[in-house]
Write a protein that holds these residues in place. Sequence first.
Motif, PDB file in Angstrom:
ATOM      1  N   MET A  71       0.851  -1.188   0.000  1.00 45.21           N
ATOM      2  CA  MET A  71       0.000   0.000   0.000  1.00 45.21           C
ATOM      3  C   MET A  71       0.890   1.242   0.000  1.00 45.21           C
ATOM      4  N   SER A  72       0.610   2.146  -0.923  1.00 43.90           N
ATOM      5  CA  SER A  72       1.417   3.348  -0.996  1.00 43.90           C
ATOM      6  C   SER A  72       0.495   4.557  -1.137  1.00 43.90           C
ATOM      7  N   ILE A  73       0.324   5.239  -0.030  1.00 43.87           N
ATOM      8  CA  ILE A  73      -0.595   6.382  -0.018  1.00 43.87           C
ATOM      9  C   ILE A  73       0.185   7.660  -0.301  1.00 43.87           C
ATOM     10  N   VAL A  74      -0.284   8.383  -1.304  1.00 38.17           N
ATOM     11  CA  VAL A  74       0.356   9.656  -1.647  1.00 38.17           C
ATOM     12  C   VAL A  74      -0.559  10.796  -1.215  1.00 38.17           C
ATOM     13  N   ILE A  75       0.051  11.753  -0.506  1.00 40.52           N
ATOM     14  CA  ILE A  75      -0.680  12.958  -0.093  1.00 40.52           C
ATOM     15  C   ILE A  75       0.123  14.153  -0.561  1.00 40.52           C
ATOM     16  N   LYS A  76      -0.536  15.113  -1.162  1.00 42.46           N
ATOM     17  CA  LYS A  76       0.187  16.313  -1.607  1.00 42.46           C
ATOM     18  C   LYS A  76      -0.440  17.554  -1.001  1.00 42.46           C
ATOM     19  N   LYS A  77       0.428  18.440  -0.632  1.00 43.22           N
ATOM     20  CA  LYS A  77       0.006  19.684   0.014  1.00 43.22           C
ATOM     21  C   LYS A  77      -1.044  20.402  -0.836  1.00 43.22           C
ATOM     22  N   SER A  78      -2.065  20.841  -0.209  1.00 44.93           N
ATOM     23  CA  SER A  78      -3.184  21.605  -0.784  1.00 44.93           C
ATOM     24  C   SER A  78      -4.156  20.781  -1.644  1.00 44.93           C
ATOM     25  N   PHE A  79      -3.941  19.470  -1.702  1.00 44.63           N
ATOM     26  CA  PHE A  79      -4.930  18.622  -2.379  1.00 44.63           C
ATOM     27  C   PHE A  79      -5.814  17.954  -1.322  1.00 44.63           C
ATOM     28  N   PRO A  80      -7.141  18.041  -1.509  1.00 43.85           N
ATOM     29  CA  PRO A  80      -8.049  17.551  -0.473  1.00 43.85           C
ATOM     30  C   PRO A  80      -8.317  16.042  -0.542  1.00 43.85           C
TER      31      PRO A  80
END
Length: 126
Positions: free
Chosen positions: A1-10
């Motif tokens: 599992m590889s969760i990507v989170i990017k700044k300012s994306f909801p």
Amino acid sequence: MSIVIKKSFPFSFDTSACSSCLGNCCIGQSGNIWINKQEIINLSEYLNISIKDLKIKFLRKKLYKYSIKEIQLSKNNFACIFFDLNKKSCSIYEQRPQQCKTFPFWNYFKNNIEEVLKECPAITKL
Ligand code: SF4
């Protein structure tokens, strides 16, 4: 599992969900799949065809830019010409354009999250 989170994306994006998806980001309503000059050069080398042939067979010109052609599967349902419908995967994955590489982190989806939620099973609203 590889969760990507990017700044300012909801939303977050779980890349492991792509293997069980049937290619929702490459199939659907007609749209532009932009490919820039350097990507065209790289893709012509990858496919071992001339730039001229690549443009004729696989690209369409939109004003001063190029977009990858689509094939119509049914009413309002199109697939990128490079989407392998049998394998359910991109046939030029290593040389797919930046637009594809950066999906779903497009500015457009920051304010249209419902649209991408419907389309992509890998996305979770934050
Ligand atoms: S180039 Fe590949 S990743 Fe991009 S839309 Fe076409 S099939 Fe999908």
